[in-house]
Structure formats: structure tokens, C-alpha cells
Design a protein around this motif. Structure first.
Motif, PDB file in Angstrom:
ATOM      1  N   SER A  77       0.833  -1.202   0.000  1.00  0.00           N
ATOM      2  CA  SER A  77       0.000   0.000   0.000  1.00  0.00           C
ATOM      3  C   SER A  77       0.870   1.255   0.000  1.00  0.00           C
ATOM      4  CB  SER A  77      -0.924  -0.008   1.216  1.00  0.00           C
ATOM      5  OG  SER A  77      -1.739   1.133   1.226  1.00  0.00           O
ATOM      6  N   ASP A  96      -9.999   2.990  -0.846  1.00  0.00           N
ATOM      7  CA  ASP A  96     -10.527   2.564  -2.149  1.00  0.00           C
ATOM      8  C   ASP A  96      -9.974   1.192  -2.531  1.00  0.00           C
ATOM      9  OD1 ASP A  96     -12.180   4.749  -2.622  1.00  0.00           O
ATOM     10  OD2 ASP A  96     -10.622   5.864  -3.709  1.00  0.00           O
ATOM     11  N   HIS A  97      -8.688   0.978  -2.261  1.00  0.00           N
ATOM     12  CA  HIS A  97      -8.097  -0.334  -2.566  1.00  0.00           C
ATOM     13  C   HIS A  97      -8.655  -1.403  -1.630  1.00  0.00           C
ATOM     14  CE1 HIS A  97      -5.315  -3.417  -3.752  1.00  0.00           C
ATOM     15  NE2 HIS A  97      -5.039  -3.606  -2.475  1.00  0.00           N
ATOM     16  N   ASN A  98      -8.735  -1.097  -0.333  1.00  0.00           N
ATOM     17  CA  ASN A  98      -9.170  -2.096   0.644  1.00  0.00           C
ATOM     18  C   ASN A  98     -10.569  -2.626   0.354  1.00  0.00           C
ATOM     19  OD1 ASN A  98      -6.731  -1.776   1.891  1.00  0.00           O
ATOM     20  ND2 ASN A  98      -7.537  -0.865   3.761  1.00  0.00           N
ATOM     21  N   VAL A  99     -11.468  -1.767  -0.146  1.00  0.00           N
ATOM     22  CA  VAL A  99     -12.819  -2.267  -0.422  1.00  0.00           C
ATOM     23  C   VAL A  99     -12.817  -3.259  -1.584  1.00  0.00           C
ATOM     24  CG1 VAL A  99     -13.967  -0.254   0.575  1.00  0.00           C
ATOM     25  CG2 VAL A  99     -13.530  -0.312  -1.882  1.00  0.00           C
ATOM     26  N   SER A 100     -11.747  -3.281  -2.353  1.00  0.00           N
ATOM     27  CA  SER A 100     -11.646  -4.286  -3.424  1.00  0.00           C
ATOM     28  C   SER A 100     -11.080  -5.604  -2.900  1.00  0.00           C
ATOM     29  CB  SER A 100     -10.787  -3.756  -4.583  1.00  0.00           C
ATOM     30  OG  SER A 100      -9.421  -3.695  -4.206  1.00  0.00           O
ATOM     31  N   VAL A 101     -10.642  -5.618  -1.632  1.00  0.00           N
ATOM     32  CA  VAL A 101     -10.073  -6.821  -1.019  1.00  0.00           C
ATOM     33  C   VAL A 101     -10.732  -7.018   0.351  1.00  0.00           C
ATOM     34  CG1 VAL A 101      -7.915  -8.036  -0.496  1.00  0.00           C
ATOM     35  CG2 VAL A 101      -7.883  -6.121  -2.103  1.00  0.00           C
ATOM     36  N   ARG A 179     -22.009  -2.385   3.332  1.00  0.00           N
ATOM     37  CA  ARG A 179     -21.146  -2.047   2.199  1.00  0.00           C
ATOM     38  C   ARG A 179     -21.495  -0.718   1.543  1.00  0.00           C
ATOM     39  NH1 ARG A 179     -17.792  -6.700   1.266  1.00  0.00           N
ATOM     40  NH2 ARG A 179     -17.719  -7.478   3.382  1.00  0.00           N
TER      41      ARG A 179
END
Length: 194
Positions: A77, A96-101, A179
């Protein structure tokens, strides 16, 4: 002598480094699909095709493996967000990245929650150090941003950093439950409020 891939390593050491990286990368997939409670070190090994003994060669325990996954993701990150201007912009980018994982967010939140329980001293030490470093780093970045802009603040920037971290982690928990919670958008609102 270096390897043909330009990494500067060769032979068994390079293979071991690569194998360790594969284990870290695949562990998150296992945790995401089976949940953190359903992932013993042996179950992780079976799911990723590594013997329990081989897994123990790299990691002393399941806790050590999961914490190393978090360390690797933190480093990733940091590299990904290097060059993004603004403390809260970087944190919004991380969100933003974490919500994709989602498996990563679940694993982080679960390990953080259990770190306060007796018997989880390794996790407790990991998170205490992680928060200490994050607070100092954020406070330093805030000081630099204020200085660069010519502004001044009477606020204790160490406390502001703690507030930002608390908002980030709290928003992630809310997002795990609902979510529709916009972590990045709320962090940007926090920036306007601060």
C-alpha cells in the motif's frame, strides 16, 4: 553472481523468497474464502498446496503468518500510494483499494480485535507498534503539509493523527457491516472538517 531475473539472488535462496511470497499472496485468498476462524496453519497449507512442515519452515504459527500478510500488504500500500499528495488523500486511496479486497479488511479487523485478548502477545505487539509508527508518520506528514502551505495549527497533531487512524479503522468496521458506507468519501469529509 546474480540470477537471470535481475533480482540479485540465485539458487535456493531465491526460490525460498519466491515460495514465501506465494504463501503470503495465497493465504489471503484462503482466509477470504474460509474465514479467519476456519484457517488453521495446517488448513492454509492444504489449501495452497504446501505441507504443514514447509509452512512451519517459513512461519512459526498461524498468527505469525497472518501478521506477515498484513505487513506485506502495508508495504504494498505504501508503494502504491507513494507520490499521492495529502495525508487523507493517501488514506482515501488505501480505503478505495481495501474495499476491493474485503478479505484483507476482515482479517485486519479480526486480528486487531483479538490482539487485546490474553495469549495474543504477538498480535498485540504488532498492532501497538503499527499504531505508534502510523501516528508518528501521520503527525509528521501533517506538520510537513502545514509548513508547506504556510498555515499553522494549535491542534496537537499526534492527537489528530490518532483521530484519523480511529476514523479509518472505525469506517472499515462499519463498511464490513454495511457495504454502502463510503470510507474514502468520509475520510475526505474529515479532511474538510479538520
Amino acid at each position: 553472481m546474480s540470477s537471470s531475473d535481475g533480482s540479485g539472488t540465485r539458487g535456493p535462496y531465491a526460490k525460498g523468497v519466491q515460495r514465501r511470497k506465494e504463501i503470503l499472496d495465497r493465504t489471503l485468498d484462503v482466509v477470504a474464502s474460509k474465514g479467519i476462524d476456519g484457517t488453521s496453519l495446517r488448513a492454509i497449507g492444504e489449501a495452497i498446496g504446501v505441507s504443514h512442515a514447509a509452512l512451519r519452515h517459513y512461519f512459526d504459527s498461524r498468527e505469525a503468518l497472518l501478521l506477515e500478510v498484513l505487513r506485506e500488504r502495508d508495504a504494498e500500500s505504501t508503494r502504491r500510494l507513494d507520490g499521492v499528495d495529502g495525508v487523507l488523500n493517501r488514506m482515501a486511496g488505501a480505503a478505495d483499494h481495501n474495499v476491493s479486497v474485503p478479505g484483507l479488511v476482515t482479517m485486519y479487523t479480526t486480528l486487531l480485535a483479538t490482539s487485546v485478548e490474553p495469549g495474543n502477545e504477538t498480535s498485540r505487539a504488532f498492532f501497538a507498534e503499527r499504531f505508534e509508527i502510523a501516528r508518528a508518520d501521520l503527525a509528521g506528514q501533517l506538520r510537513d503539509e502545514l509548513q508547506a502551505s504556510g498555515r499553522h495549527s494549535d491542534a496537537d497533531l499526534d492527537q489528530v493523527a490518532s483521530l484519523i487512524i480511529a476514523a479509518f479503522d472505525g469506517l472499515q468496521v462499519q463498511w464490513l457491516l454495511d457495504r454502502s458506507v463510503d470510507i474514502a468519501g468520509t475520510l475526505r469529509l474529515l479532511e474538510r472538517v479538520l
